[in-house]
Scaffold this active site. Structure first.
Site, PDB file in Angstrom:
ATOM      1  N   ASN A  90      39.629  73.288  26.478  1.00 39.67           N
ATOM      2  CA  ASN A  90      38.798  72.098  26.661  1.00 39.67           C
ATOM      3  C   ASN A  90      37.309  72.403  26.823  1.00 39.67           C
ATOM      4  O   ASN A  90      36.470  71.547  26.517  1.00 39.67           O
ATOM      5  CB  ASN A  90      39.319  71.328  27.889  1.00 39.67           C
ATOM      6  CG  ASN A  90      38.350  70.277  28.350  1.00 39.67           C
ATOM      7  OD1 ASN A  90      38.229  69.223  27.742  1.00 39.67           O
ATOM      8  ND2 ASN A  90      37.618  70.580  29.418  1.00 39.67           N
ATOM      9  N   TYR A 155      27.722  70.612  16.500  1.00 42.88           N
ATOM     10  CA  TYR A 155      28.826  70.080  17.315  1.00 42.88           C
ATOM     11  C   TYR A 155      29.967  69.561  16.432  1.00 42.88           C
ATOM     12  O   TYR A 155      31.111  70.017  16.568  1.00 42.88           O
ATOM     13  CB  TYR A 155      28.293  69.023  18.282  1.00 42.88           C
ATOM     14  CG  TYR A 155      29.348  68.473  19.209  1.00 42.88           C
ATOM     15  CD1 TYR A 155      29.945  69.293  20.170  1.00 42.88           C
ATOM     16  CD2 TYR A 155      29.755  67.149  19.137  1.00 42.88           C
ATOM     17  CE1 TYR A 155      30.922  68.803  21.019  1.00 42.88           C
ATOM     18  CE2 TYR A 155      30.736  66.653  19.983  1.00 42.88           C
ATOM     19  CZ  TYR A 155      31.310  67.480  20.919  1.00 42.88           C
ATOM     20  OH  TYR A 155      32.291  66.990  21.750  1.00 42.88           O
ATOM     21  N   LYS A 159      33.874  71.058  15.911  1.00 47.40           N
ATOM     22  CA  LYS A 159      35.096  70.290  16.164  1.00 47.40           C
ATOM     23  C   LYS A 159      35.954  70.152  14.886  1.00 47.40           C
ATOM     24  O   LYS A 159      37.172  70.038  14.979  1.00 47.40           O
ATOM     25  CB  LYS A 159      34.750  68.924  16.767  1.00 47.40           C
ATOM     26  CG  LYS A 159      34.081  69.026  18.153  1.00 47.40           C
ATOM     27  CD  LYS A 159      34.960  69.722  19.192  1.00 47.40           C
ATOM     28  CE  LYS A 159      34.358  69.684  20.583  1.00 47.40           C
ATOM     29  NZ  LYS A 159      35.223  70.324  21.600  1.00 47.40           N
TER      30      LYS A 159
END
Ligand code: NAD
Length: 247
Positions: A90, A155, A159
């Site tokens: 996470n 970012y 992901k």
């Protein structure tokens, strides 16, 4: 839902990770949380113990971007608990830099934490899970892994890579009874959002059919389901938890 399970949660000191650690403890798991600093790890553990002194929670702060450091910590967890049933990758960082100003080093840093650390922790845990007859790896992806975003390209790139690892490892590890899934949160109220200007957030809320930003608990609930035996036939899924946001 997680009685007798041992879980490791990276970035477990605050935000989505902390809510997930709390949810897992409430559901009977023993949890080892990983954070970036000893002080924040200790604070998180004390906070959880103050809620319920019986919670079996411990933690450490290895360098997630270094496989040797991660392996050392996972060896310690195995010595302490004998197994790891669930890993939640996470920990992550964000950036809103425009490509015109994006520094090479900043791009490298975001890929290092958001992607390499996911690889390192997964790499360190899979042998233990296989030996133990199976396990669950869960990754925190993001809504931007589906749509991209109009700034901070590192970012969403990171992901998209998390989704790639999720789907590929699910296919590779199914035969070892290791399930691999990701949760893709929409905008969620955590410290990470502190630096995002209102001018960016307000139009996002307008584009959310459920009419609100997500909470860390919304995301923790999805992790709980995917970690539990209720999801025993689910693997390779990127579960959107975003109120049907589409921006
Ligand atoms: P946060 O900033 O509140 O928490 C980040 C966590 O990562 C903290 O526990 C921190 O200690 C840990 N961390 C940061 N750098 C680290 C490092 N170098 N080594 C180890 N741990 C480190 O963020 P959050 O919003 O709870 O984000 C958690 C995850 O959710 C991230 O992967 C993020 O990309 C993802 N996410 C967040 C949102 C959102 O809107 N908040 C949306 C989609 C996805």
């Amino acid at each position: 839902m997680l009685d007798g399970k041992v879980a490791v949660v990276t970035g477990g000191t605050r935000g989505i990770g902390f809510a997930t650690v709390k949810k897992f403890l409430e559901n009977g798991a023993k949890v080892f949380l990983l954070g970036s600093k000893k002080e924040s790890v200790d604070n998180a553990i004390n906070k959880l113990k103050s809620i319920n002194d019986d919670y079996e929670v411990d933690g450490d702060c290895p360098n997630l971007c270094d496989l040797t450091s991660v392996e050392k910590t996972f060896n310690h967890i195995i010595k302490k608990y004998g197994k790891i049933d669930i890993l939640v990758n996470n920990a992550g960082m964000s950036s809103m830099d425009k490509i015109y100003n994006y520094k090479e080093d900043d791009f490298r840093k975001i890929m290092d934490l958001n992607v390499n650390a996911v690889f390192n922790c997964s790499r360190a845990v899979v042998c233990y899970m296989k030996e133990n007859g199976g396990g669950v790896i869960l990754n925190t992806s993001s809504m931007v892994s589906i749509y991209g975003q109009p700034s901070g390209c590192g970012y969403p790139a990171s992901k998209f890579a998390v989704n790639g690892l999720t789907k590929s490892l699910a296919r590779e590890l199914g035969k070892d009874n290791i399930r691999v899934n990701a949760v893709a949160p929409g905008v969620t109220l955590t410290d990470m959002m502190k630096d995002v200007p209102d001018s960016v957030i307000e139009p996002i809320i307008k584009g959310i059919p459920l009419g609100r930003i997500g909470t860390p608990e919304d995301i923790a609930n999805a992790f709980l389901f995917l970690a539990s035996d209720m999801a025993s036939y689910i693997t390779g899924v990127i579960l959107s938890v975003d109120g049907a946001a589409r921006s």
